[in-house]
Design a protein around this motif. Structure first.
Motif, PDB file in Angstrom:
ATOM      1  N   GLN A   1       0.812  -1.216   0.000  1.00 35.58           N
ATOM      2  CA  GLN A   1       0.000   0.000   0.000  1.00 35.58           C
ATOM      3  C   GLN A   1       0.848   1.271   0.000  1.00 35.58           C
ATOM      4  O   GLN A   1       0.447   2.306   0.525  1.00 35.58           O
ATOM      5  CB  GLN A   1      -0.970   0.020   1.191  1.00 35.58           C
ATOM      6  CG  GLN A   1      -1.925  -1.160   1.212  1.00 35.58           C
ATOM      7  CD  GLN A   1      -2.871  -1.117   2.395  1.00 35.58           C
ATOM      8  OE1 GLN A   1      -3.542  -0.105   2.616  1.00 35.58           O
ATOM      9  NE2 GLN A   1      -2.929  -2.194   3.159  1.00 35.58           N
TER      10      GLN A   1
ATOM     11  N   SER B   1       2.449   4.727  -1.055  1.00 36.72           N
ATOM     12  CA  SER B   1       1.771   5.874  -1.652  1.00 36.72           C
ATOM     13  C   SER B   1       2.376   6.259  -2.998  1.00 36.72           C
ATOM     14  O   SER B   1       1.658   6.614  -3.942  1.00 36.72           O
ATOM     15  CB  SER B   1       1.838   7.077  -0.707  1.00 36.72           C
ATOM     16  OG  SER B   1       1.402   6.743   0.587  1.00 36.72           O
ATOM     17  N   GLU B   2       3.705   6.208  -3.084  1.00 40.56           N
ATOM     18  CA  GLU B   2       4.387   6.694  -4.286  1.00 40.56           C
ATOM     19  C   GLU B   2       5.709   5.961  -4.459  1.00 40.56           C
ATOM     20  O   GLU B   2       6.450   5.765  -3.495  1.00 40.56           O
ATOM     21  CB  GLU B   2       4.634   8.192  -4.162  1.00 40.56           C
ATOM     22  CG  GLU B   2       5.288   8.835  -5.356  1.00 40.56           C
ATOM     23  CD  GLU B   2       5.404  10.347  -5.221  1.00 40.56           C
ATOM     24  OE1 GLU B   2       5.923  10.981  -6.145  1.00 40.56           O
ATOM     25  OE2 GLU B   2       4.971  10.891  -4.183  1.00 40.56           O
TER      26      GLU B   2
ATOM     27  N   LYS C   1      -0.365  -2.637 -10.394  1.00 41.10           N
ATOM     28  CA  LYS C   1      -1.224  -1.547  -9.918  1.00 41.10           C
ATOM     29  C   LYS C   1      -2.592  -1.623 -10.580  1.00 41.10           C
ATOM     30  O   LYS C   1      -3.638  -1.491  -9.918  1.00 41.10           O
ATOM     31  CB  LYS C   1      -0.562  -0.201 -10.225  1.00 41.10           C
ATOM     32  CG  LYS C   1      -1.476   0.990  -9.987  1.00 41.10           C
ATOM     33  CD  LYS C   1      -0.868   2.299 -10.456  1.00 41.10           C
ATOM     34  CE  LYS C   1      -1.874   3.437 -10.330  1.00 41.10           C
ATOM     35  NZ  LYS C   1      -1.296   4.749 -10.711  1.00 41.10           N
TER      36      LYS C   1
ATOM     37  N   SER D   1      -4.961  -0.382  -7.576  1.00 41.64           N
ATOM     38  CA  SER D   1      -4.242   0.366  -6.543  1.00 41.64           C
ATOM     39  C   SER D   1      -4.185   1.849  -6.900  1.00 41.64           C
ATOM     40  O   SER D   1      -4.242   2.235  -8.076  1.00 41.64           O
ATOM     41  CB  SER D   1      -2.809  -0.177  -6.411  1.00 41.64           C
ATOM     42  OG  SER D   1      -1.997   0.665  -5.626  1.00 41.64           O
TER      43      SER D   1
ATOM     44  N   VAL E   1      -1.541   3.744  -5.902  1.00 37.92           N
ATOM     45  CA  VAL E   1      -0.151   4.161  -5.799  1.00 37.92           C
ATOM     46  C   VAL E   1       0.235   5.032  -6.999  1.00 37.92           C
ATOM     47  O   VAL E   1      -0.187   4.777  -8.133  1.00 37.92           O
ATOM     48  CB  VAL E   1       0.787   2.933  -5.708  1.00 37.92           C
ATOM     49  CG1 VAL E   1       0.641   2.038  -6.918  1.00 37.92           C
ATOM     50  CG2 VAL E   1       2.253   3.386  -5.580  1.00 37.92           C
TER      51      VAL E   1
END
Length: 320
Positions: free
Chosen positions: A124, A126-127, A163, A168, A170
């Protein structure tokens, strides 16, 4: 973001405006070093050049949890990357997941080689920022020494596919480090979007010496941090020179794999250790004697500080 994060951001802003030795707020931005080892040998990087002058090591998952729990719940953004390739730490996915469950925005930067797309998307995060040194193996490896561009692009594509499969959120970006040897490839960057990334960015290069500048800085100074006229006269200095002020030291801190607290991301060699988070409470370090003296030096003697010599200044961090 939550009230605690916003409140500490506001308190730190007051201290930054006053250029106070003490900071009323605790840091909302945190950099943690998963490892200071790397599989590449990028010549401007202190790790790659072999001049880091700090013991090599890997942060344990337990110690990472101690850092997150000790620094405080006001942390909004975590940069899980410093002087090494973070994915060489096998516990990185668990670290990301632990921080995300604390409500922290987690960003990771990588050369893209030792990456497991399934594990990272599952964490999970974020970036994730992939950074490359060229669009061909020939240009890529001039700076990304020992690098394998095909492997990096394969992992980038696999992460974008994972992703999509997991739906997701992200953010996946690819950064092109523009240098003299790859400057001619800038017009072809849009071709990277076919890999499924959210953004393609051009990264201005950093150098430490005039000699490095002559070798790596692009012909066009559009992406230079440095003063072109001064450079041509044999002086390396940034275009924008901070004058007795640094906002970043009131909002952010850096913690190395072995727990040393550094006031600035430019202190790669750890010459300004404020304390050790495994030996002392972080709140005491944050406003301890070393930090107070450092902030006072910035406010009054910044022009004499070698740490600030090539820095063009960091503004106010973004809250997520």
């Amino acid at each position: 973001m939550n009230f605690r994060q916003i409140n500490n951001f506001g308190l730190s802003t007051i201290s930054a405006i006053d250029k106070s030795q003490r900071c009323l707020g605790l840091p909302v931005h945190l950099t943690v070093e998963p490892t200071n080892a790397c599989n590449l040998r990028c010549p401007v990087c202190e790790t790659g050049a072999g001049i880091l002058n700090r013991p090599k090591g890997i942060l344990s998952l337990d110690n990472f949890k101690r850092i997150i729990d000790t620094v405080g719940p006001q942390v909004n953004t975590l940069l899980l990357y410093y002087m090494g390739e973070p994915f060489l730490n096998e516990d990185l996915p668990q670290m990301i997941n632990y921080a995300r469950h604390k409500g922290i925005y987690v960003s990771v930067c990588t050369n893209g080689e030792p990456v497991d797309a399934t594990e990272i998307i599952g964490s999970q995060v974020s970036e994730v920022n992939f950074q490359i040194g060229g669009l061909t193996q020939k240009t890529h490896e001039i700076y990304r020494r020992n690098g394998d561009l095909a492997l990096t692009l394969k992992n980038l594509r696999l992460m974008a596919e994972e992703k999509l499969r997991r739906e997701s959120k992200v953010r996946i970006t690819v950064g092109f480090i523009v240098m003299r040897h790859n400057e001619h490839e800038l017009a072809e960057l849009d071709g990277l979007k076919i890999l499924g990334v959210d953004a393609v960015q051009v990264i201005a290069p950093c150098v430490r010496t005039i000699r490095q500048g002559m070798e790596y800085l692009p012909e066009s100074d559009k992406y230079w941090y440095y003063d072109r006229k001064a450079f041509e006269n044999g002086v390396l200095k940034p275009k924008v020179i901070p004058h007795d002020r640094c906002w970043w030291i009131y909002y952010s801190t850096v913690i190395t794999w072995d727990g040393d607290v550094l006031p600035c991301c430019r202190d790669a060699q750890g010459r300004h250790v404020m304390g050790n988070v495994f030996k002392k409470d972080f709140a005491e370090i944050w406003n301890g004697e070393e930090y107070r003296h450092f902030r006072d030096d910035i406010a009054n003697l910044q022009s004499r500080m070698s740490l600030c010599r090539l820095c063009s200044g960091y503004g106010v961090p973004r809250l997520y």
